[in-house]
Design an enzyme around this catalytic site. Structure first.
Site, PDB file in Angstrom:
ATOM      1  N   ARG A  24     -19.115   3.607  -5.784  1.00 49.10           N
ATOM      2  CA  ARG A  24     -20.041   4.697  -6.122  1.00 49.10           C
ATOM      3  C   ARG A  24     -19.342   5.790  -6.921  1.00 49.10           C
ATOM      4  NH1 ARG A  24     -20.346   8.719  -0.997  1.00 49.10           N
ATOM      5  NH2 ARG A  24     -18.250   8.397  -0.178  1.00 49.10           N
ATOM      6  N   THR A 135      -7.007  11.838  -2.835  1.00 50.40           N
ATOM      7  CA  THR A 135      -7.570  10.676  -3.515  1.00 50.40           C
ATOM      8  C   THR A 135      -7.516  10.837  -5.033  1.00 50.40           C
ATOM      9  OG1 THR A 135      -9.054  10.261  -1.664  1.00 50.40           O
ATOM     10  CG2 THR A 135      -9.623   9.235  -3.772  1.00 50.40           C
ATOM     11  N   LYS A 160      -3.668   8.569  -2.614  1.00 52.08           N
ATOM     12  CA  LYS A 160      -4.493   7.401  -2.302  1.00 52.08           C
ATOM     13  C   LYS A 160      -5.267   7.057  -3.565  1.00 52.08           C
ATOM     14  CE  LYS A 160      -8.462   6.764   0.122  1.00 52.08           C
ATOM     15  NZ  LYS A 160      -9.391   6.557   1.262  1.00 52.08           N
ATOM     16  N   LYS A 162      -7.678   4.894  -5.891  1.00 49.87           N
ATOM     17  CA  LYS A 162      -8.804   3.970  -5.867  1.00 49.87           C
ATOM     18  C   LYS A 162      -8.608   2.892  -6.938  1.00 49.87           C
ATOM     19  CE  LYS A 162     -11.436   5.986  -2.720  1.00 49.87           C
ATOM     20  NZ  LYS A 162     -11.882   5.309  -1.480  1.00 49.87           N
ATOM     21  N   ASP A 190      -6.741   1.863  -2.344  1.00 46.65           N
ATOM     22  CA  ASP A 190      -7.987   1.535  -1.651  1.00 46.65           C
ATOM     23  C   ASP A 190      -8.858   0.702  -2.585  1.00 46.65           C
ATOM     24  OD1 ASP A 190     -10.257   1.380  -0.138  1.00 46.65           O
ATOM     25  OD2 ASP A 190     -10.617   3.534  -0.012  1.00 46.65           O
ATOM     26  N   GLU A 218      -5.916  -0.532   1.446  1.00 47.46           N
ATOM     27  CA  GLU A 218      -7.072  -0.298   2.319  1.00 47.46           C
ATOM     28  C   GLU A 218      -8.217  -1.246   1.935  1.00 47.46           C
ATOM     29  OE1 GLU A 218      -9.830   3.581   3.510  1.00 47.46           O
ATOM     30  OE2 GLU A 218      -7.839   3.852   2.629  1.00 47.46           O
ATOM     31  N   ASP A 243     -10.657  -0.850   7.035  1.00 46.30           N
ATOM     32  CA  ASP A 243     -11.501   0.335   7.001  1.00 46.30           C
ATOM     33  C   ASP A 243     -12.964  -0.034   7.242  1.00 46.30           C
ATOM     34  OD1 ASP A 243     -12.746   2.749   6.588  1.00 46.30           O
ATOM     35  OD2 ASP A 243     -12.352   2.862   4.447  1.00 46.30           O
ATOM     36  N   LYS A 267     -12.841   6.413  11.107  1.00 46.63           N
ATOM     37  CA  LYS A 267     -13.688   7.432  10.475  1.00 46.63           C
ATOM     38  C   LYS A 267     -14.817   7.759  11.431  1.00 46.63           C
ATOM     39  CE  LYS A 267     -12.658   6.248   5.662  1.00 46.63           C
ATOM     40  NZ  LYS A 267     -13.166   5.660   4.400  1.00 46.63           N
ATOM     41  N   CYS A 295     -11.941  10.076   6.165  1.00 46.83           N
ATOM     42  CA  CYS A 295     -13.262  10.687   6.104  1.00 46.83           C
ATOM     43  C   CYS A 295     -14.029  10.044   4.954  1.00 46.83           C
ATOM     44  CB  CYS A 295     -13.176  12.197   5.912  1.00 46.83           C
ATOM     45  SG  CYS A 295     -12.274  12.740   4.429  1.00 46.83           S
ATOM     46  N   ASP A 320      -5.867  10.883   5.962  1.00 44.15           N
ATOM     47  CA  ASP A 320      -6.632  10.852   4.713  1.00 44.15           C
ATOM     48  C   ASP A 320      -7.852  11.765   4.881  1.00 44.15           C
ATOM     49  OD1 ASP A 320      -7.692  10.113   2.215  1.00 44.15           O
ATOM     50  OD2 ASP A 320      -8.741   8.386   3.070  1.00 44.15           O
ATOM     51  N   ASP A 322      -8.928  14.572   2.887  1.00 48.06           N
ATOM     52  CA  ASP A 322      -8.898  15.434   1.707  1.00 48.06           C
ATOM     53  C   ASP A 322     -10.274  15.924   1.269  1.00 48.06           C
ATOM     54  OD1 ASP A 322      -9.775  12.948   0.926  1.00 48.06           O
ATOM     55  OD2 ASP A 322      -8.593  12.847  -0.902  1.00 48.06           O
TER      56      ASP A 322
END
Length: 363
Positions: A24, A135, A160, A162, A190, A218, A243, A267, A295, A320, A322
């Protein structure tokens, strides 16, 4: 301390830059806020982000679950009847973990206020400061290098990153980032379920062979593919963090039993709040598997609750959280102090939230 009223609102906070993953793209936080009011004047605050592509919870679904099910079992209840409150909260509606988490967080807030103790001390009180990663959204290598440099300038030493939007570019993205951040910066990645097990092993081992020194990956495969996750865990040179595969204590038990991951990501929005997160933590402690606490894209109220949990439990070794520092402003009064990568928990009773600016209440 009895519950007299539950108010709902919408909190809108723009992000500094768009948040992009393989699943997304988001430009602002639009979260549902829960305020639980009591006959003593105490208020407990909770928060739930709509994350349909992960939890299935949309704004309308969160509000509907709260109005039609959760609020009805809360009104008139005594906060000190905590275990029964938690059991009823978790059984009043199936799934809807984000709505449950918002109510759970507000109830823990009030429980701490009632007994005049911060929640992190109520849960164990291991330490009062944690260090979070930040991130780096998936973009072109050039844009990701820019964002990595900016993060380093802001004092972050763990990124982290993506990946997974275009696997043919992932190694180029990470190579470019590693070149500019140097060898001392930790890079965790991730994939947000983007790869097959064989793709994951090939890419991850190529990354390590090229000296990219990835700390962990992740959720490399689909959430339901536990056999694939176990296969990657067994053959990858990079440690694997589960995750999206972990929504419940039952999920965590199965993954730990199968040895399908090296680490577990907790989470609150996936598991339904602190009460259920503690069950996952207990299992991880028994088998000695370290946890990350993460989160969704959330503002300070729900992330603040995760901070309390992280400060209470030593099995949570990776942070994590942030969400608040990705926001362009902080409309939340009180709670933990987010000083870039360093987060300091509040010693105020409960979760320490005092109020919210610019909250739009829902009738």
């Amino acid at each position: 301390m009895k519950i007299t009223e539950v108010k709902l609102g919408i909190l809108s906070v723009p992000l500094r830059v768009p948040f992009k993953t393989a699943l997304r793209t988001v430009n602002s936080i639009e979260d549902v806020i829960v305020e639980i009011h009591t006959d003593t004047g105490n208020v407990g605050y909770g928060e739930a982000p709509p994350t349909g592509v992960i939890t299935g919870d949309t704004t309308g679904a969160i509000i509907g679950a709260l109005k039609d099910h959760i609020i009805k079992i809360l009104i008139g209840r005594d906060i000190d009847d905590f275990e029964n409150l938690m059991k009823d909260l978790n059984s009043c509606i199936a799934k809807n973990t984000s709505a449950k988490a918002a109510a759970d967080i507000a109830l823990w807030d009030l429980y701490g206020q009632l007994h005049k103790i911060p929640v992190y001390k109520l849960l164990g009180g291991s330490h009062n400061k944690i260090i979070t990663d930040i991130t780096i959204s998936v973009n072109s290598p050039k844009e990701m290098v820019r964002d990595a440099i900016n993060a380093m300038k802001r004092g972050y030493d763990t990124l982290k990153v993506k990946v997974g939007l275009d696997s043919t570019l992932d190694i180029a993205r990470l190579s470019a980032i590693r070149e500019v951040v140097g060898k001392d910066c930790k890079i965790r990645i991730d994939a947000n379920q983007s790869w097959t097990a064989k793709q994951a092993i090939k890419l991850l081992n190529q990354m390590q062979d090229r000296g990219l020194n990835i700390e962990l990956v992740e959720q490399p495969v689909k959430a339901h593919d536990l056999e694939g996750l176990a296969y990657v865990t067994k053959y990858s040179h990079v440690p694997v963090l589960a995750d999206e595969s972990v929504f419940s204590a039952e999920d965590a038990f199965k993954i730990l039993q199968m040895k399908a991951a090296d680490l577990i990501n907790i989470k609150l929005m996936k598991c339904g709040g602190i009460y259920n997160a503690l069950k996952i933590i207990s299992m991880a402690e028994v088998v000695g598997v370290e946890c990350m606490i993460g989160c969704m894209l959330e503002a300070k109220i729900s992330v603040n609750a995760a901070v309390h949990l992280a400060c209470a439990k030593q099995i949570i070794t990776k942070i994590d959280l942030d969400g608040p520092v990705l926001c362009s402003e902080d409309p939340i009064i009180g709670g933990a102090t987010f000083n870039e990568q360093e987060i300091t928990v509040s010693n105020d009773f409960g979760l320490g939230i005092k109020g919210i600016c610019k909250l739009k209440y829902i009738d």
